[in-house]
Design a protein around this motif. Structure first.
Motif, PDB file in Angstrom:
ATOM      1  N   GLN A  26      -0.659  -2.253  -0.178  1.00 48.31           N
ATOM      2  CA  GLN A  26      -0.033  -2.229   1.132  1.00 48.31           C
ATOM      3  C   GLN A  26       1.467  -2.065   1.012  1.00 48.31           C
ATOM      4  O   GLN A  26       2.054  -2.336  -0.026  1.00 48.31           O
ATOM      5  CB  GLN A  26      -0.369  -3.472   1.941  1.00 48.31           C
ATOM      6  N   THR A  27       2.030  -1.562   2.081  1.00 41.90           N
ATOM      7  CA  THR A  27       3.468  -1.379   2.129  1.00 41.90           C
ATOM      8  C   THR A  27       3.963  -1.956   3.438  1.00 41.90           C
ATOM      9  O   THR A  27       3.360  -1.759   4.489  1.00 41.90           O
ATOM     10  CB  THR A  27       3.831   0.110   1.986  1.00 41.90           C
ATOM     11  N   HIS A  28       5.039  -2.716   3.333  1.00 43.07           N
ATOM     12  CA  HIS A  28       5.566  -3.388   4.517  1.00 43.07           C
ATOM     13  C   HIS A  28       7.083  -3.313   4.437  1.00 43.07           C
ATOM     14  O   HIS A  28       7.703  -3.994   3.624  1.00 43.07           O
ATOM     15  CB  HIS A  28       5.095  -4.844   4.534  1.00 43.07           C
ATOM     16  N   GLU A  29       7.661  -2.487   5.277  1.00 44.73           N
ATOM     17  CA  GLU A  29       9.091  -2.232   5.219  1.00 44.73           C
ATOM     18  C   GLU A  29       9.723  -2.511   6.570  1.00 44.73           C
ATOM     19  O   GLU A  29       9.298  -1.974   7.586  1.00 44.73           O
ATOM     20  CB  GLU A  29       9.329  -0.783   4.784  1.00 44.73           C
ATOM     21  N   VAL A  30      10.716  -3.364   6.544  1.00 48.86           N
ATOM     22  CA  VAL A  30      11.391  -3.772   7.764  1.00 48.86           C
ATOM     23  C   VAL A  30      12.796  -3.187   7.757  1.00 48.86           C
ATOM     24  O   VAL A  30      13.605  -3.514   6.898  1.00 48.86           O
ATOM     25  CB  VAL A  30      11.468  -5.304   7.867  1.00 48.86           C
TER      26      VAL A  30
END
Lengths: 182, 182
Positions: free
Chosen positions: B163-167
């Motif tokens: 998964q990738t989670h970029e804020v």
DNA sequence: AGAATTGTGTTATGTTATAACATATCGCTG
DNA sequence: CAGCGATATGTTATAACATAACACAATTCT
């Protein structure tokens, strides 16, 4: 400690729970309804904002909604080429930008691809389950994640403008069918 | 209801809390130490796996760690060109792939760029705060998010592989400095 | 030393996206 | 309804990101 999960899944306008799918999603529901609903929603959202739904934008959005898989810009380009004679990249990218700006589609960063948003009226950042086998994408949202991100950002004094959260893997249908190697 | 936040921030090998930065991060700590530590860690991790740290891979990793901003593949290419005469894209992409495979760098999908991982030994998917103004990237992780994703995936029978989670947004330093328009 | 594996060099090309400027269409207002 | 400003589209060119395919070199194992 057990948390009662509060998770909403979106597939078209109905909750995933109603569907209990056994095969790939597009085959298991009245997808024409998804398309129609999405397009009507889109018209309404744009109307409310005083933005224009033009021929190209409508075609692009229809193509994006043809199933629940993410769509590549150059596939859209090919589609438009079939319909409109000649279409060039800027035509597609402009339409995509417009649709994104109005919350009608999301861009999936990990795929360089685009997916229709079932909740265009609510300004939000999507979170996605993406099946590597069949390509089906499901948008979901959980308050826990949103809150956890808020806490993390606040702790840092970080002002959030946008986020992307994409979960790649294998959907239930593909696991049951034993696609791939398992 | 109040949740005590449990969030870890990684910048180099130390917790963010120790630093209390007022200016951009790279200026506020002994960054050479970050580089040295990261490189030593990398050597150790690869050693443990019986993988090779070659000259090119080391150069690429050093370049990626030159500060806490994400690095573009073609910038690395330019850097290698300076050092090795001629370098072509495959050289860079192969090195990046290798480093990713061994958890030494993460790819930031929303930027098409790469960032060094401070915790290569622990196999994980990063979550990132990315400042649009100064480019500083901070990796963080919260159990709440991981658990929320697990719940969402389980509910769907979805098997998570990555998964990738970029804020994206604006870091504290940039907000205080009033970069941009505010 | 020789074979097998792994890493690198090189050419070419594929894929994704945007800049810049021209033209057309829409919608308003006088 | 003509003219104007704003919005949308057409067109050319190129930038930015990434990989396929094959040749050659270095390493490591026996």
């Amino acid at each position: 400690m057990y948390y009662k999960p509060f998770v909403q899944f979106f597939i078209g306008k109905r909750s995933y729970m109603e569907l209990k799918p056994e095969k790939s999603v597009p085959a298991r529901h009245d997808h024409q309804n998804c398309i129609d609903t999405a397009l009507q929603e889109a018209e309404r959202v744009l109307e409310d904002k005083g933005a224009r739904m033009t021929g190209i934008r409508r075609l692009v959005l229809q193509y994006i909604w043809r199933n629940h898989c993410a769509v590549k810009a150059y596939d859209i380009l090919g589609f438009l080429g079939d319909r409109k004679g000649s279409a060039k990249p800027p035509t597609v990218y402009r339409a995509l930008q417009f649709l994104q700006d109005h919350g009608l589609v999301h861009r999936l960063e990990s795929l360089n691809a685009y997916i229709g948003c079932p909740y265009p009226a609510e300004n939000h950042n999507g979170q996605f389950l993406i099946c590597n086998d069949c390509g089906t994408v499901k948008e979901f949202t959980t308050p826990e994640i949103l809150r956890a991100v808020d806490i993390a950002a606040d702790t840092q004094g970080f002002e959030v403008s946008h986020q992307t959260h994409e979960v790649l893997g294998r959907c239930q249908d593909c696991r049951e069918q034993g696609n791939g190697l398992d």
